[in-house]
Write a protein that holds these residues in place. Sequence first.
Motif, PDB file in Angstrom:
ATOM      1  N   TYR A   1       0.840  -1.203   0.000  1.00  0.00           N
ATOM      2  CA  TYR A   1       0.000   0.000   0.000  1.00  0.00           C
ATOM      3  C   TYR A   1       0.871   1.246   0.000  1.00  0.00           C
ATOM      4  O   TYR A   1       0.597   2.224  -0.687  1.00  0.00           O
ATOM      5  CB  TYR A   1      -0.918   0.034   1.226  1.00  0.00           C
ATOM      6  N   ASN A   2       1.950   1.187   0.770  1.00  0.00           N
ATOM      7  CA  ASN A   2       2.791   2.373   0.895  1.00  0.00           C
ATOM      8  C   ASN A   2       3.619   2.646  -0.353  1.00  0.00           C
ATOM      9  O   ASN A   2       4.018   3.787  -0.584  1.00  0.00           O
ATOM     10  CB  ASN A   2       3.689   2.296   2.127  1.00  0.00           C
ATOM     11  N   LEU A   3       3.867   1.653  -1.177  1.00  0.00           N
ATOM     12  CA  LEU A   3       4.536   1.904  -2.454  1.00  0.00           C
ATOM     13  C   LEU A   3       3.708   2.880  -3.284  1.00  0.00           C
ATOM     14  O   LEU A   3       4.233   3.718  -4.000  1.00  0.00           O
ATOM     15  CB  LEU A   3       4.758   0.607  -3.231  1.00  0.00           C
ATOM     16  N   LYS A   4       2.401   2.764  -3.165  1.00  0.00           N
ATOM     17  CA  LYS A   4       1.476   3.633  -3.884  1.00  0.00           C
ATOM     18  C   LYS A   4       1.262   4.965  -3.153  1.00  0.00           C
ATOM     19  O   LYS A   4       1.201   6.018  -3.772  1.00  0.00           O
ATOM     20  CB  LYS A   4       0.145   2.893  -4.062  1.00  0.00           C
ATOM     21  N   LEU A   5       1.151   4.901  -1.821  1.00  0.00           N
ATOM     22  CA  LEU A   5       0.757   6.081  -1.043  1.00  0.00           C
ATOM     23  C   LEU A   5       1.926   6.933  -0.547  1.00  0.00           C
ATOM     24  O   LEU A   5       1.778   8.134  -0.367  1.00  0.00           O
ATOM     25  CB  LEU A   5      -0.095   5.644   0.153  1.00  0.00           C
ATOM     26  N   ASP A   6       3.061   6.292  -0.278  1.00  0.00           N
ATOM     27  CA  ASP A   6       4.258   7.005   0.184  1.00  0.00           C
ATOM     28  C   ASP A   6       4.022   7.761   1.495  1.00  0.00           C
ATOM     29  O   ASP A   6       4.371   8.939   1.630  1.00  0.00           O
ATOM     30  CB  ASP A   6       4.777   7.941  -0.910  1.00  0.00           C
ATOM     31  N   ALA A   7       3.418   7.091   2.468  1.00  0.00           N
ATOM     32  CA  ALA A   7       3.180   7.693   3.786  1.00  0.00           C
ATOM     33  C   ALA A   7       4.473   7.684   4.607  1.00  0.00           C
ATOM     34  O   ALA A   7       5.383   6.893   4.357  1.00  0.00           O
ATOM     35  CB  ALA A   7       2.094   6.929   4.530  1.00  0.00           C
ATOM     36  N   THR A   8       4.523   8.543   5.592  1.00  0.00           N
ATOM     37  CA  THR A   8       5.692   8.653   6.462  1.00  0.00           C
ATOM     38  C   THR A   8       5.731   7.533   7.494  1.00  0.00           C
ATOM     39  O   THR A   8       6.790   7.003   7.804  1.00  0.00           O
ATOM     40  CB  THR A   8       5.676  10.010   7.189  1.00  0.00           C
ATOM     41  N   TYR A   9       4.549   7.177   8.038  1.00  0.00           N
ATOM     42  CA  TYR A   9       4.473   6.190   9.120  1.00  0.00           C
ATOM     43  C   TYR A   9       3.524   5.054   8.762  1.00  0.00           C
ATOM     44  O   TYR A   9       2.524   5.267   8.076  1.00  0.00           O
ATOM     45  CB  TYR A   9       3.990   6.843  10.422  1.00  0.00           C
ATOM     46  N   LEU A  10       3.847   3.867   9.284  1.00  0.00           N
ATOM     47  CA  LEU A  10       3.019   2.683   9.107  1.00  0.00           C
ATOM     48  C   LEU A  10       2.743   2.078  10.483  1.00  0.00           C
ATOM     49  O   LEU A  10       3.620   2.053  11.337  1.00  0.00           O
ATOM     50  CB  LEU A  10       3.736   1.637   8.251  1.00  0.00           C
ATOM     51  N   VAL A  11       1.513   1.591  10.648  1.00  0.00           N
ATOM     52  CA  VAL A  11       1.128   0.929  11.897  1.00  0.00           C
ATOM     53  C   VAL A  11       0.421  -0.372  11.527  1.00  0.00           C
ATOM     54  O   VAL A  11      -0.452  -0.377  10.665  1.00  0.00           O
ATOM     55  CB  VAL A  11       0.166   1.808  12.734  1.00  0.00           C
ATOM     56  N   VAL A  12       0.805  -1.450  12.194  1.00  0.00           N
ATOM     57  CA  VAL A  12       0.107  -2.726  12.066  1.00  0.00           C
ATOM     58  C   VAL A  12      -0.303  -3.134  13.472  1.00  0.00           C
ATOM     59  O   VAL A  12       0.524  -3.141  14.390  1.00  0.00           O
ATOM     60  CB  VAL A  12       1.000  -3.814  11.431  1.00  0.00           C
ATOM     61  N   SER A  13      -1.598  -3.440  13.647  1.00  0.00           N
ATOM     62  CA  SER A  13      -2.085  -3.786  14.981  1.00  0.00           C
ATOM     63  C   SER A  13      -3.201  -4.820  14.912  1.00  0.00           C
ATOM     64  O   SER A  13      -4.035  -4.774  14.012  1.00  0.00           O
ATOM     65  CB  SER A  13      -2.614  -2.525  15.681  1.00  0.00           C
ATOM     66  N   ASN A  14      -3.195  -5.711  15.890  1.00  0.00           N
ATOM     67  CA  ASN A  14      -4.340  -6.602  16.079  1.00  0.00           C
ATOM     68  C   ASN A  14      -5.054  -6.247  17.386  1.00  0.00           C
ATOM     69  O   ASN A  14      -5.837  -7.025  17.903  1.00  0.00           O
ATOM     70  CB  ASN A  14      -3.922  -8.076  16.045  1.00  0.00           C
ATOM     71  N   GLY A  15      -4.760  -5.062  17.894  1.00  0.00           N
ATOM     72  CA  GLY A  15      -5.367  -4.606  19.131  1.00  0.00           C
ATOM     73  C   GLY A  15      -4.632  -5.066  20.377  1.00  0.00           C
ATOM     74  O   GLY A  15      -4.773  -4.476  21.435  1.00  0.00           O
ATOM     75  N   LEU A  16      -3.856  -6.121  20.244  1.00  0.00           N
ATOM     76  CA  LEU A  16      -3.073  -6.650  21.364  1.00  0.00           C
ATOM     77  C   LEU A  16      -1.595  -6.320  21.177  1.00  0.00           C
ATOM     78  O   LEU A  16      -0.902  -5.950  22.111  1.00  0.00           O
ATOM     79  CB  LEU A  16      -3.270  -8.158  21.489  1.00  0.00           C
ATOM     80  N   GLN A  17      -1.136  -6.462  19.943  1.00  0.00           N
ATOM     81  CA  GLN A  17       0.242  -6.105  19.585  1.00  0.00           C
ATOM     82  C   GLN A  17       0.168  -4.976  18.562  1.00  0.00           C
ATOM     83  O   GLN A  17      -0.670  -5.006  17.656  1.00  0.00           O
ATOM     84  CB  GLN A  17       0.965  -7.283  18.949  1.00  0.00           C
ATOM     85  N   HIS A  18       1.075  -4.013  18.718  1.00  0.00           N
ATOM     86  CA  HIS A  18       1.111  -2.867  17.814  1.00  0.00           C
ATOM     87  C   HIS A  18       2.542  -2.683  17.342  1.00  0.00           C
ATOM     88  O   HIS A  18       3.474  -2.711  18.154  1.00  0.00           O
ATOM     89  CB  HIS A  18       0.662  -1.581  18.514  1.00  0.00           C
TER      90      HIS A  18
END
Length: 148
Positions: free
Chosen positions: A108-125
Amino acid sequence: MQVLNLPTYKFKIKSNENKYLIFDIIRKKYVVLTPEEWVRQHIIHYLIEEKNYPISLIAVEKKLTINNLTKRTDILVFNTKGLPHLIVECKAPKVKITQNSFDQIARYNLKLDATYLVVSNGLQHYYCSMDKENEQYVFLENIPHYSN
């Protein structure tokens, strides 16, 4: 719903035809309360209430096209210039965060080029920024406050 590793918030929840619905303050409507949606709503409130991100800069399920396929970001936060600043990929609490989760958000970020990325399942972030020069993630303790 399961208790998450995030602050608790007051949500509007209602029942309709044997389903629970939760009010999404970004989309301004009730949506089906799935485990993944439970995580998404917590993170939305976390961004707004703890990190002071303006509601007006947050989009939910924003469409993007990658290799002629339509995808949707779970949460996309823009900067004041309207450019992608932060992408959040939410998983249900029972879903383990794996390399595939990072690969998904990186695509997704290859297309969007955002500064920050977050991955979370609500328990681990996992919070990271992209080191574009070395093409790698730089893991962070947390995401920055909006004013930073």
